[in-house]
Structure formats: C-alpha cells, structure tokens
Motif scaffolding. Structure first.
Motif, PDB file in Angstrom:
ATOM      1  N   SER A 112       0.856  -1.180   0.000  1.00 37.16           N
ATOM      2  CA  SER A 112       0.000   0.000   0.000  1.00 37.16           C
ATOM      3  C   SER A 112       0.897   1.238   0.000  1.00 37.16           C
ATOM      4  N   PRO A 113       0.388   2.399  -0.430  1.00 35.40           N
ATOM      5  CA  PRO A 113       1.216   3.605  -0.411  1.00 35.40           C
ATOM      6  C   PRO A 113       1.812   3.909   0.957  1.00 35.40           C
ATOM      7  N   LEU A 114       1.047   3.730   2.034  1.00 34.80           N
ATOM      8  CA  LEU A 114       1.561   4.023   3.369  1.00 34.80           C
ATOM      9  C   LEU A 114       2.631   3.018   3.787  1.00 34.80           C
ATOM     10  N   GLU A 115       2.444   1.734   3.450  1.00 37.12           N
ATOM     11  CA  GLU A 115       3.477   0.730   3.748  1.00 37.12           C
ATOM     12  C   GLU A 115       4.762   1.062   3.005  1.00 37.12           C
ATOM     13  N   ARG A 116       4.607   1.457   1.769  1.00 42.60           N
ATOM     14  CA  ARG A 116       5.771   1.796   0.943  1.00 42.60           C
ATOM     15  C   ARG A 116       6.526   2.977   1.547  1.00 42.60           C
ATOM     16  N   ALA A 117       5.790   4.003   1.952  1.00 44.09           N
ATOM     17  CA  ALA A 117       6.429   5.185   2.535  1.00 44.09           C
ATOM     18  C   ALA A 117       7.124   4.842   3.847  1.00 44.09           C
ATOM     19  N   ALA A 118       6.458   4.097   4.722  1.00 41.90           N
ATOM     20  CA  ALA A 118       7.050   3.754   6.022  1.00 41.90           C
ATOM     21  C   ALA A 118       8.311   2.921   5.837  1.00 41.90           C
ATOM     22  N   PHE A 119       8.273   1.948   4.937  1.00 50.67           N
ATOM     23  CA  PHE A 119       9.436   1.090   4.694  1.00 50.67           C
ATOM     24  C   PHE A 119      10.606   1.898   4.138  1.00 50.67           C
ATOM     25  N   VAL A 124      15.158   2.231   4.439  1.00 45.23           N
ATOM     26  CA  VAL A 124      16.093   2.627   3.390  1.00 45.23           C
ATOM     27  C   VAL A 124      16.801   3.944   3.727  1.00 45.23           C
ATOM     28  N   PHE A 125      16.022   4.944   4.162  1.00 47.66           N
ATOM     29  CA  PHE A 125      16.612   6.255   4.420  1.00 47.66           C
ATOM     30  C   PHE A 125      16.978   6.475   5.884  1.00 47.66           C
ATOM     31  N   GLY A 126      16.656   5.502   6.745  1.00 50.67           N
ATOM     32  CA  GLY A 126      17.161   5.516   8.111  1.00 50.67           C
ATOM     33  C   GLY A 126      16.516   6.499   9.061  1.00 50.67           C
ATOM     34  N   LEU A 127      15.286   6.911   8.793  1.00 46.45           N
ATOM     35  CA  LEU A 127      14.613   7.841   9.694  1.00 46.45           C
ATOM     36  C   LEU A 127      14.016   7.097  10.880  1.00 46.45           C
ATOM     37  N   GLY A 128      13.973   7.762  12.029  1.00 54.68           N
ATOM     38  CA  GLY A 128      13.307   7.187  13.190  1.00 54.68           C
ATOM     39  C   GLY A 128      11.795   7.201  12.996  1.00 54.68           C
ATOM     40  N   PHE A 129      11.098   6.360  13.762  1.00 53.78           N
ATOM     41  CA  PHE A 129       9.655   6.246  13.565  1.00 53.78           C
ATOM     42  C   PHE A 129       8.902   7.517  13.956  1.00 53.78           C
ATOM     43  N   GLU A 130       9.466   8.316  14.843  1.00 51.83           N
ATOM     44  CA  GLU A 130       8.813   9.590  15.177  1.00 51.83           C
ATOM     45  C   GLU A 130       8.801  10.503  13.945  1.00 51.83           C
ATOM     46  N   GLU A 131       9.923  10.531  13.213  1.00 53.51           N
ATOM     47  CA  GLU A 131       9.995  11.336  11.999  1.00 53.51           C
ATOM     48  C   GLU A 131       9.102  10.756  10.902  1.00 53.51           C
ATOM     49  N   VAL A 132       9.078   9.413  10.787  1.00 50.55           N
ATOM     50  CA  VAL A 132       8.191   8.768   9.813  1.00 50.55           C
ATOM     51  C   VAL A 132       6.738   9.129  10.123  1.00 50.55           C
ATOM     52  N   ALA A 133       6.384   9.085  11.405  1.00 50.77           N
ATOM     53  CA  ALA A 133       5.014   9.398  11.831  1.00 50.77           C
ATOM     54  C   ALA A 133       4.635  10.828  11.447  1.00 50.77           C
ATOM     55  N   ALA A 134       5.562  11.770  11.681  1.00 49.30           N
ATOM     56  CA  ALA A 134       5.290  13.162  11.334  1.00 49.30           C
ATOM     57  C   ALA A 134       5.142  13.337   9.826  1.00 49.30           C
ATOM     58  N   THR A 135       5.880  12.538   9.070  1.00 50.68           N
ATOM     59  CA  THR A 135       5.864  12.667   7.611  1.00 50.68           C
ATOM     60  C   THR A 135       4.562  12.148   7.009  1.00 50.68           C
ATOM     61  N   CYS A 143       3.151   3.346  12.361  1.00 50.95           N
ATOM     62  CA  CYS A 143       4.254   3.330  11.389  1.00 50.95           C
ATOM     63  C   CYS A 143       5.120   2.091  11.559  1.00 50.95           C
ATOM     64  N   ARG A 144       5.327   1.680  12.805  1.00 51.18           N
ATOM     65  CA  ARG A 144       6.090   0.449  13.045  1.00 51.18           C
ATOM     66  C   ARG A 144       5.379  -0.748  12.416  1.00 51.18           C
ATOM     67  N   GLN A 145       4.066  -0.797  12.566  1.00 47.20           N
ATOM     68  CA  GLN A 145       3.287  -1.901  11.985  1.00 47.20           C
ATOM     69  C   GLN A 145       3.343  -1.863  10.462  1.00 47.20           C
ATOM     70  N   LEU A 146       3.226  -0.664   9.895  1.00 47.51           N
ATOM     71  CA  LEU A 146       3.289  -0.529   8.437  1.00 47.51           C
ATOM     72  C   LEU A 146       4.637  -1.016   7.912  1.00 47.51           C
TER      73      LEU A 146
END
Length: 285
Positions: A112-119, A124-135, A143-146
């Motif tokens: 899914s688009p959200l799974e792709r973005a979170a992964f 790949v780009f090494g961001l923490g999940f807090e930053e992924v969540a904000a994005t 985000c961890r589940q995705l």
C-alpha cells in the motif's frame, strides 16, 4: 515574489534536490513523476515562511513524500490498464546501488502507499519512527506496523548474492555479446534453470505481454531475437548498473534505445529485465 526571494529559495532548495529525487523516485518508480513532485515541492517552498522552518530537509522530505502518496493513487489506476509487464523507469549509474534494486522496487509495487512510505523512510533512508510518523501523519506505533508488514513482503526481494562490480559489468558485456551474436552455447551457459524475461514495451514497442519463464522458453526466444539482431543490428552504447543491477543500454534497429538489467544469483542470470517503452527512456537520451 521578487527575484531575490526566488534566488534565496533556490539557494536553500537546490543542494537538497538530489536527496528529494531519491525519495520521490523510489516512491513512484518514474523519473518524470519524481521530477514533477520535487518541482511542486520547490513551488511550495518558495511560498512557505522559510524563516519559521527549523529543518528544511525534514520539511521538504515530508512535502515530497505526501505529494508522492497522492500521486501513487492515480499511478495505481494507470497501471491497472498498462499493456504488459510494468517496470520502473531505468536509472543507469556507474556504481552499484544496493539500497533499492530493481527487484526490490517491483516488490514495493505490491505494498500500500503508506506501507511503501514507512518502509522506505525507515528501512532505506534511516529515519526514526517519530519522523516517519510526522511525515505520513500517522502515530509511531502505526508506522512500526506498516514498516513491519512491508518488510515481510519485500524480504525475498533483497539480493541474496552480492556480485562484485567488475564481475557484474563483465557478465553484462558477455551477455550482450552472446545474445547478439547468436552464440547460444555461450548464452545458455549464463542462464539459471528458472531464468525469466520481463519486457516493458508499454504497448508502444514490441515486447512480450507476459513474463517468459524457464530456461527452454528463454533460449527459444533468444534464438529468434539473435537472428533479428544479426539482420538488423543492435549497438551497445553503455555498460553500467541499471537500477542497481548489472546491465547495458543499446540502440536498436528501430532507432530507439532500450535498457537491459540482469539479476545474478550464484553466478547465473536469474532474471532479465528489458525496458523498451520510449516514455520511460527519454531521460537517458
């Protein structure tokens, strides 16, 4: 907006453009669409109150990612009517890129688009999940589940065999020579038993509309192709890494270019990816 304001926006944006292109291309698999998303982010950057942005790179990465999420919805509808196998636009580089190879990009298409973005953002780009969540505007736990679901889907697409750079380029050049000369003994010696061909013509140039699977089927196709190559010519333009895989660019008899990428496992060619759709090759000209 004054020219000075535009120049100021460009001066802070341009150094980040290559990183933003990497994010956008890996999200979308299209060079043209990625360029559009990055340019739209630049337009928004010009209109933003930049003095209030503490981390321009994080701000712009969020902007590009959100634009790509919207773009993916329409891209998926387009791919439902795409003629034949869909392959990402080929990006040809001198050095091997290991983070997102062509097989992994194809695996990302099943997410899914959200799974792709979170992964991509986390793995790949090494961001923490807090930053992924904000994005992607979800909480960190989601985000961890995705990312975990995505990881399960793409694990098999990670390269299992590393090919040294020089060896990879040698294999690509040897594959070109054997496939174009009609030396089927040399060609067959390079193939794995379960080798496959995936050719993307997009309905605009001739290409098999289904993947060709298995040693015998691939040999039969290349016997016919070798005769065409001998009669009409096929010129090698460049050997390099195509979406992280050893490959090459050729000029074919119709005056159009094409790219060939080789997935290597255990020293044998396990998959052949050919892009012939001229819309996906314009940036290589």
């Amino acid at each position: 907006m004054t020219q000075a304001t535009q120049a100021d926006a460009a001066a802070s944006f341009d150094p980040l453009r290559p990183k933003l292109m990497r994010v956008a291309y890996r999200m979308l698999g299209s060079v043209a669409d990625a360029e559009d998303m990055v340019q739209e982010a630049f337009i928004r950057w010009m209109g933003a109150d930049r003095a209030e942005v503490r981390e321009p790179e994080a701000f712009l990465r969020r902007t590009v990612t959100r634009l790509c999420l919207d773009q993916l919805k329409s891209a998926r509808r387009q791919r439902e009517t795409y003629v034949g196998p869909w392959l990402p636009d080929p990006v040809v580089e001198e050095e091997e890129v290991e983070d997102v190879t062509l097989p992994l990009m194809l695996a990302l298409e099943r997410l899914s688009p959200l799974e792709r973005a979170a992964f991509l953002l986390h793995d790949v780009f090494g961001l923490g999940f807090e930053e992924v969540a904000a994005t992607i505007q979800r909480d960190a736990a989601a985000c961890r589940q995705l990312a975990a679901r995505a990881r399960t889907h793409v694990r098999e697409a990670r390269p299992r065999f590393h090919v040294e750079k020089e060896r990879g380029l040698e294999l690509a050049e040897a594959f070109f020579k054997a496939s174009r000369s009609g030396d089927m003994n040399a060609f067959g010696a390079m193939l794995a038993a379960d080798v496959s061909i995936h050719a993307d013509g997009g309905g605009k140039r001739s290409a098999a509309i289904m993947p060709i699977i298995g040693f015998d089927a691939v040999m039969k196709v290349h016997e016919k192709l070798a005769a065409l190559f001998r009669a009409n010519g096929s010129k090698l333009l460049r050997v390099g890494f195509v979406n992280g895989l050893p490959g090459f660019i050729t000029m074919e008899a119709d005056g159009e270019i094409q790219t060939t990428a080789l997935e290597i496992e255990g020293g044998k060619v396990a998959a052949i990816y050919v892009v012939r759709n001229p819309d996906k090759l314009r940036h290589l000209h």
